[in-house]
Scaffold this active site. Sequence first.
Site, PDB file in Angstrom:
ATOM      1  N   SER A 280       0.793  -1.240   0.000  1.00 36.71           N
ATOM      2  CA  SER A 280       0.000   0.000   0.000  1.00 36.71           C
ATOM      3  C   SER A 280       0.819   1.282   0.000  1.00 36.71           C
ATOM      4  O   SER A 280       0.267   2.358  -0.228  1.00 36.71           O
ATOM      5  CB  SER A 280      -0.944   0.013   1.193  1.00 36.71           C
ATOM      6  OG  SER A 280      -2.139  -0.616   0.818  1.00 36.71           O
TER       7      SER A 280
ATOM      8  N   LYS B 120       0.516   3.281  -2.987  1.00 39.39           N
ATOM      9  CA  LYS B 120      -0.666   4.143  -3.156  1.00 39.39           C
ATOM     10  C   LYS B 120      -0.284   5.625  -3.061  1.00 39.39           C
ATOM     11  O   LYS B 120      -0.890   6.474  -3.709  1.00 39.39           O
ATOM     12  CB  LYS B 120      -1.738   3.787  -2.111  1.00 39.39           C
ATOM     13  CG  LYS B 120      -2.332   2.406  -2.369  1.00 39.39           C
ATOM     14  CD  LYS B 120      -3.246   1.908  -1.278  1.00 39.39           C
ATOM     15  CE  LYS B 120      -3.851   0.587  -1.707  1.00 39.39           C
ATOM     16  NZ  LYS B 120      -4.209  -0.348  -0.694  1.00 39.39           N
TER      17      LYS B 120
ATOM     18  N   TYR C 108      -2.443  -2.246 -10.855  1.00 32.75           N
ATOM     19  CA  TYR C 108      -2.490  -2.130  -9.391  1.00 32.75           C
ATOM     20  C   TYR C 108      -1.646  -3.230  -8.725  1.00 32.75           C
ATOM     21  O   TYR C 108      -0.862  -2.961  -7.818  1.00 32.75           O
ATOM     22  CB  TYR C 108      -3.950  -2.183  -8.921  1.00 32.75           C
ATOM     23  CG  TYR C 108      -4.086  -2.288  -7.424  1.00 32.75           C
ATOM     24  CD1 TYR C 108      -3.849  -1.182  -6.610  1.00 32.75           C
ATOM     25  CD2 TYR C 108      -4.416  -3.495  -6.813  1.00 32.75           C
ATOM     26  CE1 TYR C 108      -3.944  -1.278  -5.236  1.00 32.75           C
ATOM     27  CE2 TYR C 108      -4.508  -3.602  -5.439  1.00 32.75           C
ATOM     28  CZ  TYR C 108      -4.274  -2.494  -4.650  1.00 32.75           C
ATOM     29  OH  TYR C 108      -4.354  -2.601  -3.285  1.00 32.75           O
TER      30      TYR C 108
ATOM     31  N   TYR D 163      -4.620   2.604   7.636  1.00 30.78           N
ATOM     32  CA  TYR D 163      -5.820   1.768   7.651  1.00 30.78           C
ATOM     33  C   TYR D 163      -6.813   2.286   8.697  1.00 30.78           C
ATOM     34  O   TYR D 163      -6.866   3.480   8.959  1.00 30.78           O
ATOM     35  CB  TYR D 163      -5.467   0.290   7.893  1.00 30.78           C
ATOM     36  CG  TYR D 163      -4.422  -0.254   6.945  1.00 30.78           C
ATOM     37  CD1 TYR D 163      -4.603  -0.167   5.567  1.00 30.78           C
ATOM     38  CD2 TYR D 163      -3.271  -0.858   7.411  1.00 30.78           C
ATOM     39  CE1 TYR D 163      -3.662  -0.674   4.687  1.00 30.78           C
ATOM     40  CE2 TYR D 163      -2.324  -1.380   6.537  1.00 30.78           C
ATOM     41  CZ  TYR D 163      -2.522  -1.277   5.178  1.00 30.78           C
ATOM     42  OH  TYR D 163      -1.594  -1.776   4.325  1.00 30.78           O
TER      43      TYR D 163
ATOM     44  N   VAL E 206       1.026  -3.930   3.653  1.00 31.05           N
ATOM     45  CA  VAL E 206       1.004  -5.255   4.278  1.00 31.05           C
ATOM     46  C   VAL E 206       2.311  -6.034   4.073  1.00 31.05           C
ATOM     47  O   VAL E 206       2.480  -7.113   4.633  1.00 31.05           O
ATOM     48  CB  VAL E 206      -0.208  -6.107   3.814  1.00 31.05           C
ATOM     49  CG1 VAL E 206      -1.520  -5.509   4.308  1.00 31.05           C
ATOM     50  CG2 VAL E 206      -0.225  -6.299   2.313  1.00 31.05           C
TER      51      VAL E 206
END
Length: 307
Positions: free
Chosen positions: A63, A66, A191, A243, A261
């Site tokens: 992530s 992102k 992605y 998160y 993660v």
Amino acid sequence: MELEQTFTQALEYGRQYISGGQVATYIPELAKADPNWLAVCAVTTDLQSYAYGNAGQKFTLQSIAKVISLILALESVGEDVVFSKVGMEPTGDPFNSIVKLEKVSTHTPYNPMINAGAISVATNIPGATLEQRFDNFLQFTRKICGNEDISLSFETYLSEKRTGDRNRALAYMMKSGGVLTGSVEEHLDLYFMICSVLATCRDIAFLGAVLANNGIHPQTGEQLVSPRHLKIVRSLMVTCGMYDASGYFATMVGLPSKSGVGGGIVSVVPNVMGIGVFGPALDERGNSIGGVKILEYLSEQLNLSMF
Ligand code: GLU
């Protein structure tokens, strides 16, 4: 010297918590990580580097990609286009949750830091083919992380592609609302690829240093993130980057941060430094359990909280 001691102590403090966490297994390739790995790195805005623990160990960005993808999308197509297909609100739900996506009539994801939001944001990465789009992402990642050797873990990409049915569900839901157009499988591939880029703790600390240094590459002086986009990205990192523990983390650490993660967390100490931590043993929210504790320790000892 004092700073070095604080980092060493932070590492040992974080180590005490590792046994309470577990490596991610839902992406089979991630299950191969050693839960005992732990590292902390820092890169200051005047380019001093600090590295402790398993700092040379590569891991996939997951992530953390992102953040990079959001910056690249904003710099490429601008905020109006990006935020026409994603919101700016935290969800309070897990990163891969479908609950809120279903509730919005257009199926527009809440923010760029959850999986659905990142799949939407990545559609803005320019390029005529999947290969070109990924290459644009990779080149930008190498630049913003200050490391020309950053590359893809093809095994992790395949592992994600094989097991990514939850992300597939999110993407098809978004297509049904018109958020995604074109080939859903291609958007997903991009992605999965950006999540599978390999980096070290130092690489993400460098990313943090660029975001700490007003978006300017500390070595070349190049403005990689405009001031306006920097404000957007750092705000979303504070509100949504950790998160459904973002509120806790803002209170306890108080720095714009993003976890993945794979066990990495990048943190930004504005005008001072970027910090990268890495520990693949995760807590129940998906954040590196030792990494969070390292950042709590550093924030407390060095008085780093922005708030
Ligand atoms: N590639 C991971 C997924 O889509 C990223 C999750 C994460 O790091 O939060 O499930």
